[in-house]
Design a protein around this motif. Structure first.
Motif, PDB file in Angstrom:
ATOM      1  N   SER A  81       0.839  -1.211   0.000  1.00 51.17           N
ATOM      2  CA  SER A  81       0.000   0.000   0.000  1.00 51.17           C
ATOM      3  C   SER A  81       0.872   1.258   0.000  1.00 51.17           C
ATOM      4  O   SER A  81       0.517   2.266  -0.618  1.00 51.17           O
ATOM      5  CB  SER A  81      -1.002  -0.007   1.155  1.00 51.17           C
ATOM      6  N   HIS A  82       2.035   1.186   0.638  1.00 51.78           N
ATOM      7  CA  HIS A  82       2.946   2.330   0.644  1.00 51.78           C
ATOM      8  C   HIS A  82       3.440   2.632  -0.782  1.00 51.78           C
ATOM      9  O   HIS A  82       3.461   3.794  -1.214  1.00 51.78           O
ATOM     10  CB  HIS A  82       4.125   2.007   1.573  1.00 51.78           C
ATOM     11  N   THR A 128       1.915   1.916  -3.550  1.00 51.18           N
ATOM     12  CA  THR A 128       0.787   2.431  -4.338  1.00 51.18           C
ATOM     13  C   THR A 128       0.545   3.902  -4.026  1.00 51.18           C
ATOM     14  O   THR A 128       0.355   4.725  -4.928  1.00 51.18           O
ATOM     15  CB  THR A 128      -0.496   1.616  -4.038  1.00 51.18           C
ATOM     16  N   GLU A 129       0.599   4.242  -2.730  1.00 49.97           N
ATOM     17  CA  GLU A 129       0.333   5.626  -2.318  1.00 49.97           C
ATOM     18  C   GLU A 129       1.364   6.583  -2.929  1.00 49.97           C
ATOM     19  O   GLU A 129       1.013   7.636  -3.474  1.00 49.97           O
ATOM     20  CB  GLU A 129       0.389   5.680  -0.785  1.00 49.97           C
ATOM     21  N   GLU A 186       0.898   6.848  -6.713  1.00 52.99           N
ATOM     22  CA  GLU A 186      -0.248   7.698  -7.102  1.00 52.99           C
ATOM     23  C   GLU A 186       0.107   9.182  -6.979  1.00 52.99           C
ATOM     24  O   GLU A 186      -0.295  10.004  -7.802  1.00 52.99           O
ATOM     25  CB  GLU A 186      -1.482   7.343  -6.270  1.00 52.99           C
ATOM     26  N   TYR A 187       0.877   9.511  -5.950  1.00 49.72           N
ATOM     27  CA  TYR A 187       1.349  10.895  -5.767  1.00 49.72           C
ATOM     28  C   TYR A 187       2.225  11.304  -6.962  1.00 49.72           C
ATOM     29  O   TYR A 187       2.078  12.393  -7.519  1.00 49.72           O
ATOM     30  CB  TYR A 187       2.124  10.968  -4.446  1.00 49.72           C
ATOM     31  N   LYS A 203       7.274  10.215  -0.496  1.00 46.75           N
ATOM     32  CA  LYS A 203       6.781  11.382  -1.239  1.00 46.75           C
ATOM     33  C   LYS A 203       7.862  12.450  -1.421  1.00 46.75           C
ATOM     34  O   LYS A 203       7.858  13.182  -2.409  1.00 46.75           O
ATOM     35  CB  LYS A 203       5.550  11.953  -0.541  1.00 46.75           C
TER      36      LYS A 203
END
Ligand code: PMP
Length: 437
Positions: free
Chosen positions: A334-335, A337-338, A341-342, A415
């Motif tokens: 999930s990390h 993917t997050e 997406e950013y 990020k």
């Protein structure tokens, strides 16, 4: 975040001091090369027989610059893993080493989500695992089906062809994927013993659906081989639940270890085929009868010498698998993917087009961007390397000239790094504009 310069210096700490190097240089210079003489019993004692002097570059310290490795791999290695790899080595046959290899096996079983006993790490890069799978499963003359939608299918087809298999291919241009119906049709037609599919097709940035493929393969008495070099730890993959027979990965992507080791696992079904062959595999080094003993997987009481495993590489791999176990696979997926997406949103805000249109088919670890019109992609990459010390790459094999690739994997996946990558790209787009025309 990335390793500090301190960690870098620490990793360089085992270099020979300059004083020792210059002393070595003086000593070698004192040997008169022109006086070298050989006798009928060999080289004369006390005389040098060397005619090639030590190269000047070897008398200088190693220099490797710091770079942000935001391409498709290798990615930056965290200090914890560098430190593990830098520990004093032990013998490759010491009981402690076997203990570490047993830990690695457990770590791979977790990362792959498999209870396969025949789980180990190859001494070598992802290609070693790729060859190990094909060489051990397939016998010359047997039929193999390879899904080609980028470079990795092409490579496996060539490997299988070289060892004498009858190779059949399913083909799509980069970015394309295969439906289960298309796969079933080809399996029925060619009756292969092995079907290859790249889960993370890193040359095109595609994550290929795997659900149901194993069941279809087994219906046609075929084994399913899946490449997860670029996707392991970044996109969901469940070896046992998805009925994958052979799964391999590499150490240098989301696992963040240095390149040079490659986890692999074989199902019971795969073991039955590879241990009941009529012919020996073409490679001694990659022969699973020997490797399964070296890894303590064959049930024999004694583990025998087969080759000298990369001890430091195994230390580093163990640490990387430990980090994944501590974080948890689902958190890691999930990390990735997050952060992806950013990155994707930031790229679209810059006016760029993502190469894989369907979000669900985008590989979270390696993002592909269609080369923006009016730009020379090589110039963009060179500018970013020169001015930002960041590595992005172009395409690979059939995707060359189609895409730019940004990889944010494992330790590099956050990020802040995605923002840094976006700022570098924005700067390059301003500076290199229209230079192609
Ligand atoms: N498969 C995939 C999907 C890859 O991305 C790579 C490495 N780029 C490989 C296989 C080959 O791995 P290696 O370079 O470690 O041999």
């Amino acid at each position: 975040m990335l390793p500090s310069e301190d960690a870098f210096q620490a990793a360089r700490g085992n270099m020979m001091p300059r004083s020792v190097l210059s002393r070595c240089a003086r000593l070698t210079q004192q040997v008169p090369l022109e006086s070298a003489r050989s006798t009928k019993h060999g080289v004369h004692r006390g005389m040098s027989s060397v005619t090639i002097p030590p190269p000047a570059c070897m008398l200088r310290p190693l220099e490797a610059p710091f770079r942000y490795l935001f391409g498709p791999g290798p990615s930056n290695v965290p200090p914890r893993i560098l430190a593990a790899g830098g520990r004093p080595i032990i013998g490759h046959m010491h009981s402690e080493m076997f203990g570490i290899m047993n830990d690695i096996k457990k770590g791979i079983q977790y990362a792959f989500q498999t209870s396969n006993n025949m789980t180990l790490a190859m001494s070598g890069s992802g290609h070693t695992a790729m060859e190990c799978a094909v060489f051990n499963i397939v016998e010359p003359g047997e039929s193999v089906l390879v899904a080609i939608n980028g470079i990795w299918g092409e490579r496996v087809a060539e490997i299988a062809e070289r060892m004498g298999a009858k190779v059949h291919t399913l083909f799509k241009t980069p970015g394309g994927h295969f439906t289960n119906a298309e796969i079933e049709q080809a399996l029925a037609k060619h009756k292969p013993v092995l079907f290859f599919l790249a889960h993370g097709e890193s040359s095109s940035g595609l994550v290929h659906p795997v659900d149901g493929v194993g069941d279809i393969c087994h219906k046609y008495n075929c084994l399913l081989l899946v490449d997860s070099v670029a996707s392991l730890g970044a996109a969901p993959l469940l070896m046992d639940q998805q009925n994958i027979d052979i799964l391999y990965t590499g150490s240098q992507k989301a696992l963040n270890a240095p390149p040079g080791t490659a986890p692999i696992s074989f199902s019971e079904r795969a073991c039955h085929k590879m241990f009941n062959r009529k012919t020996k595999p073409v490679s001694y080094l990659l022969d699973m009868t020997h490797l399964s003993n070296y890894w303590g997987n064959d049930g024999k009481p004694e583990r025998k010498y087969h080759h000298t495993g990369p001890v430091s590489g195994f230390f580093a791999l163990r640490e990387s698998l430990a980090i994944l176990a501590e974080m948890g696979l689902e958190n890691s997926w999930s990390h990735h993917t997050e952060v992806a997406e950013y990155l994707w949103k930031g790229l679209e805000d810059l006016g760029l087009k993502l190469f894989i249109k369907d979000k669900d088919l985008r590989l979270p670890s390696v993002t592909t961007i269609a080369i923006p019109e009016g730009y020379d992609w090589k110039e963009l990459l060179a500018y970013i390397m020169k001015h930002h010390q960041i590595e992005f790459t172009g395409g690979l094999g059939p995707s060359v000239g189609m895409v730019l690739r940004i990889g944010l994997m494992g330790y590099n996946c956050n990020k802040a790094n995605a923002a840094m990558a976006l700022a570098a790209l924005e700067d390059a787009l301003k500076q290199c504009r229209k230079s192609k025309a």
